[in-house]
Design a protein around this motif. Structure first.
Motif, short mmCIF file in Angstrom:
data_model
loop_
_atom_site.label_atom_id
_atom_site.label_comp_id
_atom_site.label_asym_id
_atom_site.label_seq_id
_atom_site.Cartn_x
_atom_site.Cartn_y
_atom_site.Cartn_z
N GLY A 83 13.61 11.16 14.36
CA GLY A 83 12.07 11.10 14.11
C GLY A 83 11.65 10.89 12.74
O GLY A 83 10.73 10.09 12.69
N GLU A 84 12.31 11.42 12.03
CA GLU A 84 11.69 11.22 10.36
C GLU A 84 12.10 10.02 9.85
O GLU A 84 11.22 9.42 9.38
N ALA A 85 12.97 9.41 10.48
CA ALA A 85 13.49 7.99 10.07
C ALA A 85 12.40 7.15 10.61
O ALA A 85 11.87 6.17 9.88
N ASN A 86 12.16 7.11 11.86
CA ASN A 86 11.35 6.57 12.46
C ASN A 86 9.77 6.50 11.86
O ASN A 86 9.22 5.65 11.70
N ARG A 87 9.24 7.70 11.57
CA ARG A 87 8.03 7.81 10.91
C ARG A 87 7.85 7.05 9.72
O ARG A 87 7.00 6.54 9.08
N ASP A 88 9.12 7.22 8.81
CA ASP A 88 8.89 6.48 7.56
C ASP A 88 9.11 4.84 7.68
O ASP A 88 8.18 4.01 7.08
N GLY A 89 10.02 4.50 8.79
CA GLY A 89 10.02 3.15 9.39
C GLY A 89 8.62 2.50 9.71
O GLY A 89 8.25 1.34 9.20
N ILE A 90 7.87 3.36 10.32
CA ILE A 90 6.48 3.06 10.71
C ILE A 90 5.53 2.82 9.71
O ILE A 90 4.64 2.13 9.75
N ALA A 91 5.70 3.73 8.85
CA ALA A 91 4.51 3.71 7.49
C ALA A 91 4.99 2.51 6.74
O ALA A 91 4.11 1.88 6.36
N TYR A 92 6.17 2.24 6.47
CA TYR A 92 6.54 1.05 5.81
C TYR A 92 5.98 -0.28 6.57
O TYR A 92 5.41 -1.14 5.93
N SER A 93 6.22 -0.24 7.81
CA SER A 93 5.91 -1.35 8.63
C SER A 93 4.33 -1.58 8.49
O SER A 93 3.75 -2.83 8.42
N CYS A 94 3.64 -0.43 8.77
CA CYS A 94 2.21 -0.65 8.49
C CYS A 94 1.77 -1.13 7.17
O CYS A 94 0.68 -1.88 7.09
N LEU A 95 2.33 -0.55 6.05
CA LEU A 95 1.95 -1.03 4.97
C LEU A 95 2.14 -2.55 4.71
O LEU A 95 1.30 -3.27 4.00
N LEU A 96 3.39 -3.29 5.01
CA LEU A 96 3.73 -4.75 5.03
C LEU A 96 2.57 -5.38 5.98
O LEU A 96 2.15 -6.37 5.30
N LYS A 97 2.26 -5.05 6.95
CA LYS A 97 1.18 -5.48 7.87
C LYS A 97 -0.15 -5.49 7.05
O LYS A 97 -0.93 -6.70 7.13
N ASN A 98 -0.48 -4.61 6.43
CA ASN A 98 -1.63 -4.65 5.73
C ASN A 98 -1.61 -5.49 4.51
O ASN A 98 -2.69 -6.29 4.37
N GLU A 99 -0.79 -5.60 3.96
CA GLU A 99 -0.48 -6.57 2.76
C GLU A 99 -0.08 -7.96 2.93
O GLU A 99 -0.92 -8.84 2.18
N TYR A 145 -11.44 -4.57 -9.74
CA TYR A 145 -11.38 -3.27 -10.97
C TYR A 145 -10.32 -2.41 -10.40
O TYR A 145 -9.97 -1.66 -11.24
N SER A 146 -9.49 -2.50 -9.22
CA SER A 146 -8.66 -1.72 -8.97
C SER A 146 -7.29 -1.80 -9.81
O SER A 146 -6.71 -2.93 -10.13
N LEU A 147 -6.67 -0.59 -10.31
CA LEU A 147 -5.55 -0.66 -10.82
C LEU A 147 -4.32 -0.81 -10.12
O LEU A 147 -3.05 -1.10 -10.49
N SER A 148 -4.27 -0.71 -8.86
CA SER A 148 -3.26 -0.69 -7.88
C SER A 148 -3.02 -2.17 -7.26
O SER A 148 -4.04 -2.65 -7.11
N PRO A 149 -2.04 -2.41 -7.41
CA PRO A 149 -1.53 -3.82 -6.60
C PRO A 149 -1.66 -3.68 -5.01
O PRO A 149 -1.79 -4.92 -4.26
N LEU A 150 -2.02 -2.73 -4.33
CA LEU A 150 -2.42 -2.56 -2.99
C LEU A 150 -3.69 -2.73 -2.90
O LEU A 150 -4.51 -2.38 -3.30
N SER A 151 -3.79 -3.16 -1.55
CA SER A 151 -5.27 -3.24 -1.02
C SER A 151 -5.87 -1.73 -0.56
O SER A 151 -5.21 -0.70 -0.61
N ALA A 152 -7.01 -1.64 -0.47
CA ALA A 152 -7.84 -0.55 -0.28
C ALA A 152 -7.39 0.26 1.16
O ALA A 152 -7.11 1.31 1.14
N LYS A 153 -7.11 -0.35 2.05
CA LYS A 153 -6.46 0.08 3.45
C LYS A 153 -4.96 0.41 3.19
O LYS A 153 -4.93 1.64 3.44
N SER A 154 -4.33 -0.01 2.36
CA SER A 154 -3.03 0.31 2.25
C SER A 154 -2.90 1.64 1.51
O SER A 154 -2.37 2.76 1.57
N GLN A 155 -4.05 1.83 0.38
CA GLN A 155 -3.84 2.90 -0.15
C GLN A 155 -4.47 4.11 0.40
O GLN A 155 -3.92 5.18 0.59
#
Length: 490
Positions: A83-99, A145-155
């Motif tokens: 379960g823990e690994a799945n949650r991490d994988g889902i979060a990473y997948s969502c981040l890639l989808k956003n970017e 003006y954002s200092l993060s390379p990620l989009s607002a949704k990913s942040q």
């Protein structure tokens, strides 16, 4: 409207296929067969199937393609372990989808729920098709003006709250010596009061240990009577403690005044089980009787005798609403009694050994758990509202005690032959949350702290061990049954 290549291919197929050729000779009004995409042509003139990558999870979709209905479901235990690994994988997948795909996912929780409800029958194709587009407005542009390379949704996705992983320590946080703590399966020598005071029967004495001050005091000594302590039990207020003895009588002690306020007689053998219900004390003995008496006026109000067990009574517990008493005995029987009948209202005979471990669920009205001895090794669950057996789990060793968590649908069990372990279970899945070891003898005694967070266990190795096993926070997913008449004022 057709490209030259398509027309040539169409004419070649018509000339070589006798069925198509004859059909067109019979009826020239039939439309020509279509071998290109059935989707409508776009303004750009595309007419092919183009796999769309937006919103696709090909790894998940591929695993869901039926291959003779490939064993579609992963086992529940495997899912929980990963379960823990799945949650991490889902979060990473969502981040890639956003970017990369501009999916605008802001919360991982919704994606977890979406994956949970998908079934192998919900999707049979690896690819999803759509007409191509040159519209790139879907990609979320971050602020200049954002200092993060990620989009607002990913942040926002990364800032979304994550459920903390619960960890149970495998070692006790305190160990106390308990000399002369008897190694006897049928006794109940440890109890924890609502005032945070632990009472322990050691030999012929009862000792009190304050969890707040760690101070130890001796409450009583039965040596002069040639007697020994066989059970102890606090009342609900935590000011009175009942002491069952080997000779069959019961002493009631006022802890604040440090004096004996009553002595109840009536049993002809040792009293190994005690249970309070307000001012009424129920006692179970080796003489096979259960006696119920009001400790305030034992001579004025007659005792109630409950006769059903054929051997020693070793387990007694009142339900949370104080309406039903469950009793277990060395005759392998589990009985349920109500306040008004002298005969059991329910009888359960499925256990194959002595029933000492008994616990009523504080979360599910009418749910009773019981555990059997060495020849049984099972924890069984009963619906006392209907009298029907429910689940059963084989623990692999003698079940000595059971206790439900006050704040979540979990329970703890202590065991004897041959594992000498402590197990924490999640209900109703009956998956093991933790396994605690350390006692070298049978873990015969169990009590829970008043805050519901810690437990204390005692064994014939003459030690008391304190463990943090339950969370203080009340579960938000606790089900409130409308059938429970005792949770609201009417």
């Amino acid at each position: 409207m057709f490209s030259p290549d398509n027309e040539k291919r169409l004419l070649r197929q018509t000339n070589t296929d006798p069925y198509l050729a004859s059909s067109h000779r019979m009826d020239c009004s039939l439309p020509p067969p279509i071998f290109y995409s059935p989707t409508k042509l776009t303004n750009n003139g595309f007419d092919r199937f183009i796999p769309t990558r937006l919103g696709n999870n090909w790894q998940t979709t591929f695993s869901m393609i039926s291959e003779s209905n490939r064993s579609s479901v992963v086992s529940k235990k495997t899912r929980e372990n990963n379960g823990e690994a799945n949650r991490d994988g889902i979060a990473y997948s969502c981040l890639l989808k956003n970017e990369l795909l501009g999916a605008s996912i802001e919360d991982v929780k919704g994606q977890c729920e979406e994956r949970r409800i998908l079934s192998p029958l919900a999707s049979k194709n690896l690819f999803k098709y759509t007409s191509p587009t040159k519209d790139r407005s879907m990609l979320d542009q971050s602020s200049p003006y954002s200092l993060s390379p990620l989009s607002a949704k990913s942040q926002k996705l990364l800032r979304s709250p994550r459920k903390a992983t619960r960890k149970i320590s495998r070692i006790p946080f305190k160990v106390l010596d308990a000399p002369e703590l008897q190694d006897d399966f049928y006794l109940n020598l440890v109890d924890w009061s609502s005032q945070n005071v632990l009472s322990v029967g050691l030999g012929s004495c009862v000792y009190l240990w304050s969890a707040c001050t760690s101070q130890v005091t001796r409450l009583c000594d039965l040596t002069g009577d040639g007697n020994s302590v066989t059970s102890v039990a606090w009342n609900e207020r935590g000011n009175l403690v009942a002491v069952g003895t080997h000779l069959g009588y019961i002493q009631i002690w006022d802890v604040l005044a440090n004096k004996q306020v009553n002595k109840l007689q009536g049993h002809s053998a040792r009293v190994g089980a005690l249970a309070w219900n307000g001012e009424v004390l129920s006692s179970g003995s080796r003489d096979r009787l259960i006696l119920q008496r009001d400790v305030r006026t034992p001579c004025v109000v007659g005792e109630r005798k409950l006769v059903a067990h054929r051997q020693e009574v070793c387990g007694l517990k009142w339900s949370p609403d104080n309406q039903y008493l469950a009793s277990g005995g060395n005759d392998n029987r589990l009985y349920v009694w109500n306040l008004h009948s002298l005969s059991p209202v329910q009888t359960y005979t499925e256990h194959l050994a002595a029933v000492k471990a008994i616990a009523w669920s504080p979360h599910h009205h009418g749910l009773l758990a019981s555990g059997g001895g060495t020849a049984d090794r099972c924890i069984r669950f009963w619906n006392t509202l209907t009298g029907q057996p429910m689940q059963c789990v084989d623990t692999g060793s003698q079940v000595c005690n059971l206790a439900w968590s006050k704040h979540s649908s979990e329970l703890v069990s202590t065991h004897g032959y041959s594992q000498n372990q402590i197990l924490v279970w999640k209900y109703p899945s009956l998956t093991q949350v933790a396994k605690l070891t350390g006692h070298s003898y049978r873990v015969l005694y169990l009590a829970m702290s008043p805050d519901g967070e810690a437990i204390v266990t005692g064994a014939g190795d003459e030690t008391l061990r304190f463990w943090n096993v339950f969370s203080k926070a009340r579960s938000q997913k606790e089900n409130k049954s409308v059938l429970n008449l005792f949770t609201s004022i009417r």
